[in-house]
Write a protein that holds these residues in place. Sequence first.
Motif, short mmCIF file in Angstrom:
data_model
loop_
_atom_site.label_atom_id
_atom_site.label_comp_id
_atom_site.label_asym_id
_atom_site.label_seq_id
_atom_site.Cartn_x
_atom_site.Cartn_y
_atom_site.Cartn_z
N SER A 100 0.83 -1.21 0.00
CA SER A 100 0.00 0.00 0.00
C SER A 100 0.86 1.26 0.00
CB SER A 100 -0.90 0.00 1.24
OG SER A 100 -1.69 1.15 1.31
N LEU A 101 0.27 2.34 -0.51
CA LEU A 101 0.88 3.67 -0.38
C LEU A 101 0.42 4.34 0.91
CD1 LEU A 101 0.53 5.12 -4.01
CD2 LEU A 101 2.40 3.79 -3.03
N TYR A 102 -0.53 3.72 1.61
CA TYR A 102 -1.11 4.25 2.84
C TYR A 102 -1.77 5.61 2.60
CZ TYR A 102 1.72 0.48 4.62
OH TYR A 102 2.28 -0.77 4.83
N LEU A 103 -2.52 5.67 1.50
CA LEU A 103 -3.25 6.88 1.16
C LEU A 103 -4.43 7.05 2.13
CD1 LEU A 103 -3.36 6.32 -2.71
CD2 LEU A 103 -1.80 7.84 -1.46
N LYS A 104 -4.77 8.29 2.43
CA LYS A 104 -5.87 8.58 3.35
C LYS A 104 -7.20 8.55 2.60
CE LYS A 104 -3.00 9.50 6.75
NZ LYS A 104 -2.87 8.59 7.91
N GLU A 112 -0.99 10.92 -12.80
CA GLU A 112 0.41 10.65 -13.10
C GLU A 112 1.19 10.31 -11.83
OE1 GLU A 112 4.12 12.50 -15.67
OE2 GLU A 112 2.56 13.85 -14.93
N THR A 113 1.02 11.10 -10.78
CA THR A 113 1.73 10.84 -9.53
C THR A 113 1.32 9.49 -8.94
OG1 THR A 113 1.91 13.20 -9.05
CG2 THR A 113 2.17 11.69 -7.20
N MET A 114 0.04 9.19 -8.98
CA MET A 114 -0.43 7.92 -8.42
C MET A 114 0.10 6.73 -9.21
SD MET A 114 -4.25 6.99 -7.06
CE MET A 114 -4.22 8.31 -5.85
N LEU A 115 0.33 6.91 -10.51
CA LEU A 115 0.91 5.84 -11.32
C LEU A 115 2.33 5.50 -10.87
CD1 LEU A 115 -0.42 6.85 -14.85
CD2 LEU A 115 -0.86 4.66 -13.70
N ALA A 126 -3.61 2.42 -4.57
CA ALA A 126 -3.48 3.22 -5.79
C ALA A 126 -4.14 2.53 -6.97
CB ALA A 126 -2.01 3.49 -6.10
N ALA A 127 -3.99 1.20 -7.06
CA ALA A 127 -4.58 0.45 -8.17
C ALA A 127 -6.10 0.59 -8.18
CB ALA A 127 -4.19 -1.03 -8.07
N SER A 128 -6.72 0.44 -7.01
CA SER A 128 -8.18 0.56 -6.95
C SER A 128 -8.64 1.99 -7.23
CB SER A 128 -8.68 0.12 -5.57
OG SER A 128 -8.52 -1.28 -5.41
#
Length: 405
Positions: A100-104, A112-115, A126-128
Motif C-alpha cells: 500500500s501507499l497508505y493513502l488517506k 500521473e503521480t499515483m501511477l 493506488a490500483a483501486s
Amino acid sequence: MNMKIKKRKRIFSLMLCMLLFLLLPMPSLGAENSSINTHARAASLIDVESGRILYSSRGDEPMPMASLTKIMTAIVAIENGDLDGIVKVSKNAYAKEGSSLYLKLGEEMTLETMLYGLMLRSGNDAASAIAEHVGGSEEGFVFMMNAKAELLQLKNTHFANPHGLDAKGHYSSANDLAVLTAYALHNPVFKEIVKTEVKTADNPNEKWDYKWRNKNKMLRLYEGADGVKTGYTKIALRCLVSSATRNGQQLVAVTLNDGNDWNDHASLLNFGFNHYPLKTLIKRGDKVSGYDLFTSKDFNYPLGKGEQERLITTMILHSESKSGKSKLRPVDFGLQGFLQLQLGGKEIGRIPLYAPDTLPPKTPIYNKKISTEPTVAYPSNTWLQAAVSTLRALFQAGGRETYHD
C-alpha cells in the motif's frame, strides 16, 4: 543348452543397448535454450522492438501473476486517462489489503503521480483508486483491461482485478506478459515511470513528502536495467518482469514463481544480448536494386548465429495487367508494394515500397497489428452500473490471499 544361453545373452545385450540409448541426451531443436536454466515455473524473454520471443519455458501456461497485473493497469490508465486529472481515494480503495501507499480516505492526487506509486511501490490502494477514476468502477476498469488483452491477442490472460490479489479467473502466462510489457514500453510515459528509482510527491496530510523507492532491485543490480515490475502473493509466489537496454537493444525478461529471480533475470538478459543482438537489416530510404523504389522504414531484428544467412527477402509489387503485361500502379499515394522478409518459413516483417519523392512521414518502430485506440468505457459507480456499462460497450465496440510484494 549352449544355444539357449547364447540366445539369452543376445537378447540381454540388445535390451542393454536399448536402455543405454534411452538414457542418452536427445538432440534439441532449441539448442540455444538449453544453455539457460532458471528456477522459475515459467519464463520468457522478448526483444522489445521486434516482439520476437527469444526464449520460453512453459511460456503459454496460465498462472497467477500477482502484481505484474499492474503493468496492464498502468498502460490502460495512461492510454485512457488524463495524467493531470485528480484521483480521489474512495472507501473501496482506502486501506486495501497487501502492499500500500497508505493513502488517506478522500486524499487527492494526480493520476500521473499515483501511477508512480502504483509501479514503484505496488500500491494496491493506488490500483483501486486509479481503476475507479479511469473506469468508473473497478469492474468497469477490469472490463477495459480484458478488452485490451484481447486487442493485444493475449490468449492465456484474464483479469479479475486491477491490483493482482489472488482471485478466481485472474491469470496470465510468461509469454503474454512479455508481449504486454514490450507493447507498454513503447509508451514514453510508461517507460519513464518504470525506470525511475526514486520518486517524491506532495503529501497533503503530513509535513513530510512521499518518497517512493522502486522495489525492482534489477535497476541497481544489472547494468542497463530500466524496468519493470515485481510481484508476490502466497499463491503466485515471487514474480518479476525486468527490462534492460544495451547497444540500442531493449529486452524484457519474465519469470513466474521463481525463488531466485534476480540472478535468473541477469542470466536471461545476458543470454539475449549475447546470442540475439539486434541487427539493422533495412534502412529507411534504401533503394531497391534494379527498381526506382525506396523503403519507407528501418527494419531491425534480433538474429542468432547463422540466421542472417537463412533470411529470404521477396519483393511483392501491386500491379495491373494489360494485354498480358504488368506495370506499376500509378496510384496508392506512391505505395507500390513491399519487401517481405522470412526466416525459417515464417514472415518476420514487411517493408512498404514507395515511388521517388512519395515516402510518408516516419511511423513508430513498433509496427505490430494491434490497436492503440483508447478502450471504450462508461462511468459507473456501482456493480450494476458497471455491468450495464459493459453491455453498452460491447454493443458499441462490436477468496483472496494475503498479499505483499
